[in-house]
Design a protein around this motif. Structure first.
Motif, PDB file in Angstrom:
ATOM      1  N   PHE A  15       0.819  -1.204   0.000  1.00 44.16           N
ATOM      2  CA  PHE A  15       0.000   0.000   0.000  1.00 44.16           C
ATOM      3  C   PHE A  15       0.857   1.259   0.000  1.00 44.16           C
ATOM      4  CE2 PHE A  15      -3.340  -2.884   1.613  1.00 44.16           C
ATOM      5  CZ  PHE A  15      -4.280  -2.633   0.622  1.00 44.16           C
ATOM      6  N   ALA A  16       1.982   1.243   0.671  1.00 43.84           N
ATOM      7  CA  ALA A  16       2.855   2.420   0.718  1.00 43.84           C
ATOM      8  C   ALA A  16       3.428   2.732  -0.652  1.00 43.84           C
ATOM      9  CB  ALA A  16       3.986   2.192   1.722  1.00 43.84           C
ATOM     10  N   THR A  17       3.830   1.726  -1.401  1.00 40.89           N
ATOM     11  CA  THR A  17       4.416   1.988  -2.709  1.00 40.89           C
ATOM     12  C   THR A  17       3.357   2.342  -3.742  1.00 40.89           C
ATOM     13  OG1 THR A  17       4.388  -0.357  -3.248  1.00 40.89           O
ATOM     14  CG2 THR A  17       6.433   0.530  -2.341  1.00 40.89           C
ATOM     15  N   GLY A  18       2.116   1.960  -3.527  1.00 36.56           N
ATOM     16  CA  GLY A  18       1.046   2.266  -4.470  1.00 36.56           C
ATOM     17  C   GLY A  18       0.326   3.561  -4.156  1.00 36.56           C
ATOM     18  N   ALA A  19       0.777   4.274  -3.137  1.00 36.71           N
ATOM     19  CA  ALA A  19       0.070   5.478  -2.720  1.00 36.71           C
ATOM     20  C   ALA A  19       0.165   6.595  -3.740  1.00 36.71           C
ATOM     21  CB  ALA A  19       0.618   5.953  -1.377  1.00 36.71           C
ATOM     22  N   PHE A  20       1.249   6.672  -4.469  1.00 34.51           N
ATOM     23  CA  PHE A  20       1.412   7.720  -5.456  1.00 34.51           C
ATOM     24  C   PHE A  20       1.412   7.116  -6.845  1.00 34.51           C
ATOM     25  CE2 PHE A  20       3.807   9.521  -1.772  1.00 34.51           C
ATOM     26  CZ  PHE A  20       2.911  10.529  -1.498  1.00 34.51           C
ATOM     27  N   ALA A  21       0.681   7.765  -7.734  1.00 35.29           N
ATOM     28  CA  ALA A  21       0.673   7.314  -9.122  1.00 35.29           C
ATOM     29  C   ALA A  21       2.015   7.639  -9.765  1.00 35.29           C
ATOM     30  CB  ALA A  21      -0.459   8.013  -9.870  1.00 35.29           C
ATOM     31  N   LYS A  22       2.270   7.018 -10.878  1.00 41.55           N
ATOM     32  CA  LYS A  22       3.503   7.249 -11.618  1.00 41.55           C
ATOM     33  C   LYS A  22       3.562   8.711 -12.077  1.00 41.55           C
ATOM     34  CE  LYS A  22       5.945   5.458 -15.621  1.00 41.55           C
ATOM     35  NZ  LYS A  22       5.857   4.549 -16.762  1.00 41.55           N
ATOM     36  N   SER A  23       4.743   9.307 -11.952  1.00 41.92           N
ATOM     37  CA  SER A  23       4.932  10.692 -12.398  1.00 41.92           C
ATOM     38  C   SER A  23       4.879  10.767 -13.914  1.00 41.92           C
ATOM     39  CB  SER A  23       6.293  11.220 -11.940  1.00 41.92           C
ATOM     40  OG  SER A  23       6.402  11.212 -10.548  1.00 41.92           O
ATOM     41  N   PRO A  24       4.245  11.812 -14.476  1.00 38.71           N
ATOM     42  CA  PRO A  24       4.307  12.005 -15.923  1.00 38.71           C
ATOM     43  C   PRO A  24       5.770  12.140 -16.349  1.00 38.71           C
ATOM     44  CG  PRO A  24       2.624  13.409 -14.970  1.00 38.71           C
ATOM     45  CD  PRO A  24       3.403  12.808 -13.830  1.00 38.71           C
ATOM     46  N   SER A  25       6.104  11.597 -17.498  1.00 36.99           N
ATOM     47  CA  SER A  25       7.507  11.552 -17.923  1.00 36.99           C
ATOM     48  C   SER A  25       8.120  12.935 -18.109  1.00 36.99           C
ATOM     49  CB  SER A  25       7.649  10.724 -19.202  1.00 36.99           C
ATOM     50  OG  SER A  25       6.908  11.306 -20.250  1.00 36.99           O
ATOM     51  N   ASP A  26       7.311  13.947 -18.422  1.00 32.21           N
ATOM     52  CA  ASP A  26       7.879  15.274 -18.649  1.00 32.21           C
ATOM     53  C   ASP A  26       8.309  15.983 -17.374  1.00 32.21           C
ATOM     54  OD1 ASP A  26       5.187  15.648 -17.874  1.00 32.21           O
ATOM     55  OD2 ASP A  26       5.005  17.501 -19.027  1.00 32.21           O
ATOM     56  N   VAL A  27       7.934  15.459 -16.208  1.00 33.35           N
ATOM     57  CA  VAL A  27       8.348  16.069 -14.943  1.00 33.35           C
ATOM     58  C   VAL A  27       8.932  15.062 -13.955  1.00 33.35           C
ATOM     59  CG1 VAL A  27       6.792  18.065 -15.090  1.00 33.35           C
ATOM     60  CG2 VAL A  27       5.986  15.937 -14.039  1.00 33.35           C
ATOM     61  N   ALA A  28       9.032  13.807 -14.348  1.00 38.02           N
ATOM     62  CA  ALA A  28       9.526  12.763 -13.443  1.00 38.02           C
ATOM     63  C   ALA A  28      10.929  13.068 -12.931  1.00 38.02           C
ATOM     64  CB  ALA A  28       9.495  11.407 -14.146  1.00 38.02           C
ATOM     65  N   ASP A  29      11.733  13.721 -13.739  1.00 38.33           N
ATOM     66  CA  ASP A  29      13.101  14.029 -13.327  1.00 38.33           C
ATOM     67  C   ASP A  29      13.175  15.092 -12.233  1.00 38.33           C
ATOM     68  OD1 ASP A  29      12.218  15.858 -15.434  1.00 38.33           O
ATOM     69  OD2 ASP A  29      14.252  16.675 -15.366  1.00 38.33           O
ATOM     70  N   LEU A  30      12.064  15.757 -11.926  1.00 36.58           N
ATOM     71  CA  LEU A  30      12.067  16.784 -10.891  1.00 36.58           C
ATOM     72  C   LEU A  30      11.897  16.209  -9.489  1.00 36.58           C
ATOM     73  CD1 LEU A  30       9.941  19.559 -12.650  1.00 36.58           C
ATOM     74  CD2 LEU A  30      12.434  19.365 -12.495  1.00 36.58           C
ATOM     75  N   VAL A  31      11.533  14.936  -9.391  1.00 36.65           N
ATOM     76  CA  VAL A  31      11.424  14.301  -8.079  1.00 36.65           C
ATOM     77  C   VAL A  31      12.820  14.280  -7.456  1.00 36.65           C
ATOM     78  CG1 VAL A  31      10.875  12.173  -6.840  1.00 36.65           C
ATOM     79  CG2 VAL A  31       9.419  12.926  -8.736  1.00 36.65           C
ATOM     80  N   GLY A  32      12.908  14.835  -6.260  1.00 35.45           N
ATOM     81  CA  GLY A  32      14.185  14.959  -5.570  1.00 35.45           C
ATOM     82  C   GLY A  32      14.789  16.351  -5.680  1.00 35.45           C
TER      83      GLY A  32
END
Length: 112
Positions: A15-32
């Motif tokens: 449940f913890a890993t499924g809490a957030f949907a996948k980031s859109p590819s155009d902004v995924a690199d901004l995580v962190g």
């Protein structure tokens, strides 16, 4: 550890890993990334802060995202329904039946 403890831990992790949907590819690199710089980058990529709850809309791609911030950094970027960005969208979005395995970037307006 007992088998009950192991089962509980496995379920909790799922449940913890499924809490957030996948980031859109155009902004995924901004995580962190640090939040102030990442906000400027979101704007440069066509996203507009739609006022409150770290919700951003990209009119070009028709994608609405919610940015999750932890300790001053973007910890996750989740695609959410366009309605959360104040978009009604005159056409009905066709969402796949199992969103947990879907690439939500290909299905704007769908969310878990």
């Amino acid at each position: 550890m007992s088998s009950k403890t192991l089962i509980f831990a496995a379920i909790s992790l799922t449940f913890a890993t499924g809490a957030f949907a996948k980031s859109p590819s155009d902004v995924a690199d901004l995580v962190g990334a640090r939040a102030p710089g990442a906000e400027s980058e979101m704007q440069a990529r066509g996203y507009e802060d739609v006022g409150g709850n770290n919700t951003w809309w990209n009119a070009g791609t028709k994608v609405c995202v919610r940015v999750h911030v932890s300790q001053g950094k973007y910890s996750a970027i989740s695609q959410i329904k366009a309605a959360a960005c104040g978009q009604s969208g005159g056409t009905k979005t066709q969402c796949p039946p199992d969103l947990s395995q879907a690439d939500l970037y290909k299905h704007p307006g769908c969310s878990l």
